[in-house]
Design a protein around this motif. Structure first.
Motif, PDB file in Angstrom:
ATOM      1  N   UNK A   4      56.577  59.326  26.120  1.00  0.00           N
ATOM      2  CA  UNK A   4      56.021  59.840  24.972  1.00  0.00           C
ATOM      3  C   UNK A   4      56.328  61.292  24.867  1.00  0.00           C
ATOM      4  N   UNK A   5      56.915  61.344  23.556  1.00  0.00           N
ATOM      5  CA  UNK A   5      57.704  62.561  22.997  1.00  0.00           C
ATOM      6  C   UNK A   5      58.976  62.962  23.562  1.00  0.00           C
ATOM      7  N   UNK A   6      59.544  62.019  24.330  1.00  0.00           N
ATOM      8  CA  UNK A   6      60.898  62.012  25.036  1.00  0.00           C
ATOM      9  C   UNK A   6      61.780  61.605  23.811  1.00  0.00           C
ATOM     10  N   UNK A   7      62.846  62.307  23.304  1.00  0.00           N
ATOM     11  CA  UNK A   7      63.791  62.114  22.363  1.00  0.00           C
ATOM     12  C   UNK A   7      65.108  62.183  22.992  1.00  0.00           C
ATOM     13  N   UNK A  22      76.138  57.079  25.088  1.00  0.00           N
ATOM     14  CA  UNK A  22      75.264  56.900  26.115  1.00  0.00           C
ATOM     15  C   UNK A  22      73.939  57.095  26.017  1.00  0.00           C
ATOM     16  N   UNK A  23      72.920  56.287  26.169  1.00  0.00           N
ATOM     17  CA  UNK A  23      71.614  56.690  26.041  1.00  0.00           C
ATOM     18  C   UNK A  23      70.881  56.658  27.262  1.00  0.00           C
ATOM     19  N   UNK A  24      70.750  55.729  28.079  1.00  0.00           N
ATOM     20  CA  UNK A  24      70.477  56.161  29.629  1.00  0.00           C
ATOM     21  C   UNK A  24      71.483  55.604  30.661  1.00  0.00           C
ATOM     22  N   UNK A  25      71.740  56.030  31.593  1.00  0.00           N
ATOM     23  CA  UNK A  25      70.712  56.920  32.266  1.00  0.00           C
ATOM     24  C   UNK A  25      70.861  58.529  31.699  1.00  0.00           C
ATOM     25  N   UNK A  26      69.611  59.142  31.672  1.00  0.00           N
ATOM     26  CA  UNK A  26      69.450  60.366  31.275  1.00  0.00           C
ATOM     27  C   UNK A  26      68.871  61.420  32.235  1.00  0.00           C
ATOM     28  N   UNK A  27      69.115  62.642  32.332  1.00  0.00           N
ATOM     29  CA  UNK A  27      68.512  63.464  33.327  1.00  0.00           C
ATOM     30  C   UNK A  27      67.007  63.341  33.463  1.00  0.00           C
ATOM     31  N   UNK A 199      61.186  51.676  24.822  1.00  0.00           N
ATOM     32  CA  UNK A 199      62.042  52.399  24.377  1.00  0.00           C
ATOM     33  C   UNK A 199      62.501  52.017  23.044  1.00  0.00           C
ATOM     34  N   UNK A 200      62.698  53.040  22.069  1.00  0.00           N
ATOM     35  CA  UNK A 200      63.204  52.426  20.809  1.00  0.00           C
ATOM     36  C   UNK A 200      64.361  53.276  20.396  1.00  0.00           C
ATOM     37  N   UNK A 201      65.595  52.476  19.820  1.00  0.00           N
ATOM     38  CA  UNK A 201      66.533  53.158  19.400  1.00  0.00           C
ATOM     39  C   UNK A 201      66.828  53.010  18.065  1.00  0.00           C
ATOM     40  N   UNK A 202      66.950  54.259  17.321  1.00  0.00           N
ATOM     41  CA  UNK A 202      67.260  53.762  15.742  1.00  0.00           C
ATOM     42  C   UNK A 202      68.862  53.856  15.611  1.00  0.00           C
ATOM     43  N   UNK A 203      69.236  52.598  15.344  1.00  0.00           N
ATOM     44  CA  UNK A 203      70.570  52.546  15.294  1.00  0.00           C
ATOM     45  C   UNK A 203      71.168  52.866  13.896  1.00  0.00           C
ATOM     46  N   UNK A 204      70.468  52.610  12.628  1.00  0.00           N
ATOM     47  CA  UNK A 204      70.330  53.412  11.532  1.00  0.00           C
ATOM     48  C   UNK A 204      69.039  53.735  10.944  1.00  0.00           C
ATOM     49  N   UNK A 205      69.160  54.792   9.876  1.00  0.00           N
ATOM     50  CA  UNK A 205      67.927  55.096   9.379  1.00  0.00           C
ATOM     51  C   UNK A 205      67.065  55.912  10.401  1.00  0.00           C
TER      52      UNK A 205
END
Length: 208
Positions: A4-7, A22-27, A199-205
């Motif tokens: 929640x709230x993590x972008x 790269x999206x994940x892994x992330x710190x 997790x949701x990835x906004x590819x376009x828009x």
């Protein structure tokens, strides 16, 4: 850790001849469910001076998922599988106790012209009791994926289970990967339709 709230913004990562986002892994977020690596190949151009040439490299204890919006990749691995991945299809390789593979621009695209390449490459951790299974490769055609429309949103279930449907991709854990397309402002609900971490990835828009 809650999402929640993590972008997470994409960070450039070099995979040899290409830069990916790269999206994940992330710190602050190492995994989302069993998804341990998500790389976005964003609108790359494949041409005479920039063919994809990812040479032999091994995988163990995980599966990989390749999904393209544009372009094509020729996949070969040590199980004997040779398959060209096209837009909307899924290449699913399970490393298990060890597999080696290559990813290259197909021969018919090595004609001096420029071609687009856009899609995702994803690593999925295998459950502990499946980490040593025999490696294998499956290829699922675009027409085999469940697809439907609700409230002007086009849904495609790429892998796993969701919205009361199941993809034929042979996964080993509870997971889901969905593509949502909308040409206008639309609303979708995950309540009672998807289970576990999301997790949701906004590819376009954009999304709200």
């Amino acid at each position: 850790m809650s999402n929640a709230g993590l972008i997470i913004e994409e960070r450039s990562r070099d995979i040899g001849d290409f830069l990916v986002g790269g999206l994940i892994p992330f710190r602050k977020k190492r995994m989302v469910g069993p998804f341990s690596f998500i790389d976005h190949m964003e609108h790359a151009d494949v041409s005479l001076d920039n063919y994809m040439e990812v040479g032999q490299h091994p995988y163990i204890g995980l599966s990989t998922l390749t999904y393209l919006f544009e372009g094509s990749i020729m996949h070969r691995n040590s199980t004997g599988a040779i398959k060209q991945t096209l837009p909307g299809n899924v290449g699913w390789m399970t490393g298990g106790n060890g597999v080696v593979h290559t990813e290259r621009t197909p021969a018919q695209m090595r004609d001096g012209e420029t071609y687009p390449l856009h899609g995702f490459q994803i690593w999925v951790a295998l459950p502990k009791d499946k980490e040593e299974i025999e490696p294998h490769f499956s290829h699922t055609e675009k027409s085999e994926h469940p697809s439907w429309v609700e409230k002007d949103v086009e849904y495609t279930l790429i892998a796993g289970k969701g919205y009361g449907k199941e993809s034929p991709v042979p996964v080993y854990s509870e997971l889901f990967m969905l593509q949502l397309l909308s040409k206008s402002k639309s609303t979708f609900s995950v309540n009672d339709n998807l289970k576990d971490e999301i997790g949701i990835c906004a590819v376009e828009g954009f999304i709200e």
